[in-house]
Design an enzyme around this catalytic site. Structure first.
Site, mmCIF file in Angstrom:
data_model
loop_
_atom_site.group_PDB
_atom_site.id
_atom_site.type_symbol
_atom_site.label_atom_id
_atom_site.label_comp_id
_atom_site.label_asym_id
_atom_site.label_seq_id
_atom_site.Cartn_x
_atom_site.Cartn_y
_atom_site.Cartn_z
ATOM 1 N N ARG A 17 0.818 -1.210 0.000
ATOM 2 C CA ARG A 17 0.000 0.000 0.000
ATOM 3 C C ARG A 17 0.861 1.274 0.000
ATOM 4 O O ARG A 17 0.557 2.251 0.677
ATOM 5 C CB ARG A 17 -0.963 -0.002 1.193
ATOM 6 C CG ARG A 17 -2.081 -1.033 1.029
ATOM 7 C CD ARG A 17 -3.053 -0.986 2.167
ATOM 8 N NE ARG A 17 -2.421 -1.362 3.418
ATOM 9 C CZ ARG A 17 -2.888 -1.085 4.619
ATOM 10 N NH1 ARG A 17 -4.010 -0.424 4.739
ATOM 11 N NH2 ARG A 17 -2.251 -1.475 5.698
ATOM 12 N N SER A 439 -23.725 0.285 15.730
ATOM 13 C CA SER A 439 -22.434 0.685 16.286
ATOM 14 C C SER A 439 -22.524 2.059 16.936
ATOM 15 O O SER A 439 -23.311 2.914 16.511
ATOM 16 C CB SER A 439 -21.365 0.697 15.187
ATOM 17 O OG SER A 439 -21.747 1.552 14.140
ATOM 18 N N GLU A 490 -21.440 -2.583 19.584
ATOM 19 C CA GLU A 490 -20.505 -3.229 18.639
ATOM 20 C C GLU A 490 -19.033 -2.870 18.865
ATOM 21 O O GLU A 490 -18.238 -2.879 17.919
ATOM 22 C CB GLU A 490 -20.912 -2.923 17.176
ATOM 23 C CG GLU A 490 -22.314 -3.403 16.841
ATOM 24 C CD GLU A 490 -22.732 -3.178 15.378
ATOM 25 O OE1 GLU A 490 -21.851 -2.989 14.520
ATOM 26 O OE2 GLU A 490 -23.947 -3.198 15.102
ATOM 27 N N ARG A 521 -8.251 4.405 -0.037
ATOM 28 C CA ARG A 521 -8.932 3.431 0.819
ATOM 29 C C ARG A 521 -8.848 2.026 0.227
ATOM 30 O O ARG A 521 -9.180 1.819 -0.932
ATOM 31 C CB ARG A 521 -10.416 3.805 0.973
ATOM 32 C CG ARG A 521 -10.653 4.906 1.977
ATOM 33 C CD ARG A 521 -10.515 4.395 3.390
ATOM 34 N NE ARG A 521 -11.547 3.428 3.711
ATOM 35 C CZ ARG A 521 -12.543 3.673 4.548
ATOM 36 N NH1 ARG A 521 -12.648 4.828 5.142
ATOM 37 N NH2 ARG A 521 -13.430 2.734 4.805
ATOM 38 N N HIS A 647 -31.486 -3.823 8.044
ATOM 39 C CA HIS A 647 -31.045 -2.456 7.772
ATOM 40 C C HIS A 647 -30.371 -2.441 6.412
ATOM 41 O O HIS A 647 -29.578 -3.326 6.077
ATOM 42 C CB HIS A 647 -30.064 -1.996 8.859
ATOM 43 C CG HIS A 647 -29.280 -0.791 8.450
ATOM 44 N ND1 HIS A 647 -29.848 0.457 8.353
ATOM 45 C CD2 HIS A 647 -27.977 -0.629 8.078
ATOM 46 C CE1 HIS A 647 -28.935 1.323 7.952
ATOM 47 N NE2 HIS A 647 -27.785 0.688 7.772
ATOM 48 N N CYS A 649 -28.442 0.389 3.691
ATOM 49 C CA CYS A 649 -28.074 1.773 3.366
ATOM 50 C C CYS A 649 -27.539 1.794 1.944
ATOM 51 O O CYS A 649 -27.547 0.786 1.253
ATOM 52 C CB CYS A 649 -27.082 2.332 4.370
ATOM 53 S SG CYS A 649 -25.777 1.210 4.834
ATOM 54 N N GLU A 671 -31.569 4.420 4.859
ATOM 55 C CA GLU A 671 -30.912 5.721 4.847
ATOM 56 C C GLU A 671 -31.757 6.676 4.006
ATOM 57 O O GLU A 671 -31.923 6.468 2.813
ATOM 58 C CB GLU A 671 -29.527 5.530 4.224
ATOM 59 C CG GLU A 671 -28.744 6.774 4.010
ATOM 60 C CD GLU A 671 -27.381 6.482 3.372
ATOM 61 O OE1 GLU A 671 -26.949 5.315 3.345
ATOM 62 O OE2 GLU A 671 -26.769 7.439 2.899
ATOM 63 N N HIS A 700 -23.035 10.437 8.018
ATOM 64 C CA HIS A 700 -21.790 10.575 7.251
ATOM 65 C C HIS A 700 -21.141 11.922 7.481
ATOM 66 O O HIS A 700 -20.086 12.205 6.924
ATOM 67 C CB HIS A 700 -22.068 10.376 5.764
ATOM 68 C CG HIS A 700 -22.577 9.009 5.469
ATOM 69 N ND1 HIS A 700 -23.892 8.756 5.185
ATOM 70 C CD2 HIS A 700 -21.962 7.811 5.484
ATOM 71 C CE1 HIS A 700 -24.054 7.464 5.006
ATOM 72 N NE2 HIS A 700 -22.901 6.867 5.184
ATOM 73 N N CYS A 732 -27.565 5.200 9.658
ATOM 74 C CA CYS A 732 -26.667 4.040 9.679
ATOM 75 C C CYS A 732 -25.975 4.020 11.040
ATOM 76 O O CYS A 732 -26.316 4.797 11.932
ATOM 77 C CB CYS A 732 -25.665 4.151 8.519
ATOM 78 S SG CYS A 732 -24.691 2.644 8.242
HETATM 79 N N1 GLN Z 1 -24.811 -2.522 12.326
HETATM 80 C C1 GLN Z 1 -23.846 -1.868 11.517
HETATM 81 C C2 GLN Z 1 -23.335 -0.624 12.211
HETATM 82 O O1 GLN Z 1 -24.086 0.012 12.859
HETATM 83 C C3 GLN Z 1 -24.420 -1.493 10.169
HETATM 84 C C4 GLN Z 1 -23.396 -0.868 9.249
HETATM 85 C C5 GLN Z 1 -23.867 -0.662 7.828
HETATM 86 O O2 GLN Z 1 -25.024 -0.724 7.525
HETATM 87 N N2 GLN Z 1 -22.985 -0.353 6.924
HETATM 88 O O3 GLN Z 1 -22.187 -0.259 12.105
HETATM 89 ZN ZN ZN Z 2 -25.942 1.263 7.089
#
Ligand code: GLN
Ligand code: ZN
Length: 760
Positions: A17, A439, A490, A521, A647, A649, A671, A700, A732
């Site tokens: 990298r 999380s 988490e 990244r 969920h 996104c 989202e 974000h 998210c």
């Molecule tokens: N449960 C995960 C978090 O909250 C979901 C992450 C995601 O949807 N990208 O981090």
């Molecule tokens: Zn998400």
């Protein structure tokens, strides 16, 4: 004359990298542009050398990029939106990076170009912004400079350009105009560039047109004919038209009719197209046969590839056949030789970019009948056989369980209305219940503790105690601010896929298997190499501990089967759907164990469900059928009064809403805050029957939304959906956020929900 071996593109980031490090140091102001460019030059030289040493006759150039090749193309053709112009004129490199990642300095505040996935890969490109007034001109000479740079090092490289039609199709217009209408303004710039490359001595140029493996409308087909007729009529090197990521299908007659000198086809995903391609290809045209998988990390079955190569050679002749990977090697890690601690058996089955070039060499030598190729082929064959027979890969109990699956395993006991009543009776949640996506902030503390534990500096006992303390703090915090359905936070997870992969059988992890995701990244996808099973519960301990701290419902958190599949390197010796079902069964056991441990609500995240959609519409139904079924297998082994959430996104829902509804989760969170609830439309139009949590907090951004904005968004939602259907949550997970903004935003979120309750 023997066949030519070549590649379509090579990873840029470097085996260690190096490019990432140099870029980030440059962005932090630690190294200047000259030293960044020196690293880039060094990487290019190393990669050309490496490919030659590994056996490639011809390597490409201009496949390198400091950030992204689509951005390079836009920049090269001066498709630079107004907001960046001043900066780009004053300092081209700064302007280029401003387009890539935005720019906030000296009173300037420029947002970046939009980023989106490159076809069905995990690589993201920057979306060029065009409008009806767009003019193009050559700006700089990157392809030419890299061609000359290679030449000075004694490599006769083949410049790669993104083709004009794909470029326009991948761009967006800001004024609703049709990007293809700009073709006639764009072609002179391609012509000029091709002329200059010809003058410099380039024998061939590769024009990448991956949109040719997608469904095309008549206007795009006409654009292809017009574009290539125009380019072919001018002074130019020979043109290799490169298609990849699938078969040409109904676009084959079009591709074969274009006046170019060679055609590259993907014979890994488009395995069945060889005969059709051979029949369609006009006499004298070069066929570049993409025989080695550029999208995955397995060694090829060279015997099979050799059969295809011989067949092609017999039709087009040795001098007209090129042997190549199916697509650019951008999507695989650089060099397996750096994997020193990987399980030896698994190691012997893998092939990264460098090894894939070696496989091509072997194939070409075998095709030419070179005697020493026999030993190489035999070795490759032996590895394939061992893999096929390995008892570690194929486990009877996993197969038996899969074969015993019946339709009812993907079916909850009762339909949603009965489940909803049972769940209401159990949880007695208020209207507009509040929750989060899983999380909580992964602060430096958390990451440092994890690293210390990994390196042995922090004992397992101390690490666990640390995680318990973090979890307890998080539970207390949620109680304090008044969230209704809690999560444990988490903190024990490094990554939502890696965490599960490490606890499941059938997964392996590399040390240096980095693949570029966007810019600097990189991701290190797990390798699913064998039948998947769950030796022990994976999350129960954390959910149970968190539940023991509160009387409020604690939501268990799992990553769904499709997302785990989608973000891994997947085995190529069985259907993806079968691997997905294996993961689903492992998760099914986890869900059941969570239920038995008293966890009444379980969320199974599927953010990657949409990105798994095949490139051709005709293949969507098959994919969605097994993807949805996999989710349902993981979710359906529970009682009616256990509430399943999912969920998603980064998703548009319009064209997949039926499948999303068929997942039959009791609650889905999505989202929606950036689109100001526009993404809800699909649910409304479909009359989506189950419960929905449309995100009201854009996680974000560090910006803290206030109560009024969130109430406004919720009012938009209640205007089209019943209040009984709605949940209140962020877009998210919060892992990239800091605690102060999380506290402020979630406090406002709870207040917004309370205000909504007061209104009904
Ligand atoms: N449960 C995960 C978090 O909250 C979901 C992450 C995601 O949807 N990208 O981090
Ligand atoms: Zn998400």
């Amino acid at each position: 004359m023997s066949t030519t071996t070549t590649t379509l593109g090579f990873p840029r980031i470097g085996a260690k990298r190096e490019l990432k490090r140099a870029l980030e140091a440059h962005w932090r102001g630690e190294i200047d542009a000259a030293s960044l460019q020196a690293t880039a030059r060094d990487l290019r030289r190393r990669h050309w050398t490496l490919q030659r040493d590994a056996g490639a006759d011809v390597a490409p150039c201009n496949d390198f990029s400091l950030y992204d090749h689509v951005l390079d193309t836009a920049f090269l053709f001066d498709a630079i939106p107004q907001r960046y112009r001043q900066l780009a004129d004053a300092d081209p490199l700064a302007g280029y990076f401003a387009m890539a990642r935005g720019h906030q300095r000296d009173g300037l505040d420029l947002r970046a170009l939009e980023m989106t996935k490159w076809f069905d890969t995990n690589y993201h490109y920057l979306v060029p912004e065009l409008d009806a007034g767009q003019q193009f001109r050559l700006r700089g000479d990157k392809p030419l400079a890299e061609y000359l740079e290679a030449k000075a090092l004694d490599f006769d490289a083949r410049p790669v350009l993104l083709g004009p039609v794909s470029f326009l199709r991948l761009a967006k217009t800001t004024d609703g105009s049709d990007a293809l209408a700009l073709l006639d303004r764009l072609l002179p710039v391609y012509t000029e560039l091709l002329g200059r490359l010809a003058d410099a001595g380039a024998a061939w140029v590769q024009l990448d047109e991956p949109v040719l493996v997608q469904d095309l409308d008549d206007a795009t087909r006409a654009a292809f004919q017009h574009a290539y007729a125009t380019l072919a009529a001018r002074k130019r090197p020979k043109l290799l038209l490169a298609t990849y990521f699938g078969a040409l299908g109904d676009n084959l007659p079009l591709a074969a009719s274009l006046p170019v000198d060679g055609l590259h086809v993907d014979l890994v995903r488009g395995l069945d197209q060889l005969d059709a391609v051979l029949n369609a290809l006009p006499d004298g045209r070069v066929l570049s046969a993409g025989l080695i998988d550029g999208r995955n990390i397995w060694r090829s079955n060279l015997d099979n590839a050799l059969v295809l190569a011989r067949h092609a050679r017999d039709r087009v002749g040795n001098d007209k056949l090129w042997l190549a990977p199916s697509c650019s090697l951008l999507h695989v890690p650089v060099d397996l030789d750096h994997e020193k601690s990987l399980d030896a058996e698994l190691h012997s089955w893998l092939s990264f970019a460098k090894q894939k070039v070696g496989e091509l060499r072997l194939l070409a030598d075998a095709l030419a009948g070179k005697p020493d190729a026999e030993a190489g082929l035999a070795d490759a064959r032996a590895r394939i056989v061992l893999r096929k027979q390995s008892a570690r890969v194929h486990r009877a109990e996993v197969a038996a369980r899969l074969d015993a699956l019946t339709a009812s395993d993907a079916q909850r006991i009762s339909a949603f209305p009965a489940r909803r009543d049972a769940q209401q009776a159990r949880f007695k949640l208020p209207l507009f219940p509040t929750t989060t996506i899983g999380s909580f902030p992964q602060t430096l503390d958390v990451r440092e503790a994890r690293a210390a534990n990994k390196s042995g500096k922090l004992s397992d006992t101390d690490y666990e105690a640390f995680l318990e303390a973090e979890t307890a703090k998080c539970v207390r915090f949620q109680e304090e601010i008044g969230i209704d359905v809690l999560v444990h936070g988490e903190f024990e997870r490094n990554d939502m896929v890696e965490y599960f992969g490490e606890l499941l059988d059938g997964f392996a992890f590399t040390k240096n298997g980095w693949v570029q995701s966007y810019g600097s990244r990189c991701v290190k996808p797990p390798v699913i190499w064998g039948d998947v099973s769950r030796p022990a519960p994976m999350t129960v301990r954390w959910s149970q501990y968190a539940q023991s701290l509160t009387k409020l419902p604690m939501k268990g958190m799992l990553t769904g089967p499709v997302t785990i599949l989608q973000w891994s390197f997947v085995r190529d010796d069985q259907e993806r759907s079968r691997t997905c079902r294996q993961i689903a069964l492992a998760l099914r056991d986890e869900v059941r164990d969570l239920e038995a441990a008293g966890i009444g609500i379980v969320q199974i995240d599927e953010p990657a469900l949409r990105e798994g959609l095949p490139l051709r519409r005709a293949d969507w139904k098959h994919y969605l059928d097994w993807a949805v079924e996999s989710f349902r297998i993981s979710a359906s082994a529970v009682r009616d009064d256990t509430q399943i959430h999912t969920h998603m996104c980064y998703s548009e829902f319009n064209d997949i809403i039926e499948a999303v509804a068929a997942m039959d989760a009791d609650v889905i969170s999505i989202e929606t805050s950036r689109s100001r609830m526009e993404l809800l439309d699909a649910f409304v139009q479909f009359r989506y029957p189950n419960e929905i949590g449309p995100g009201v907090y854009d996680i974000h951004s560090p910006r803290v939304p206030n109560k009024r904005e969130m109430v406004e968004l919720l009012e938009k939602a209640t205007a089209v959906l019943a209040p009984q259907q709605l949940w209140v949550n962020p877009d998210c997970g919060l892992k990239t956020r800091g605690w102060p903004e999380t506290r402020a935003a979630l406090t406002a979120l709870v207040e917004a929900a309370r205000e909504m309750r007061a209104k009904v």
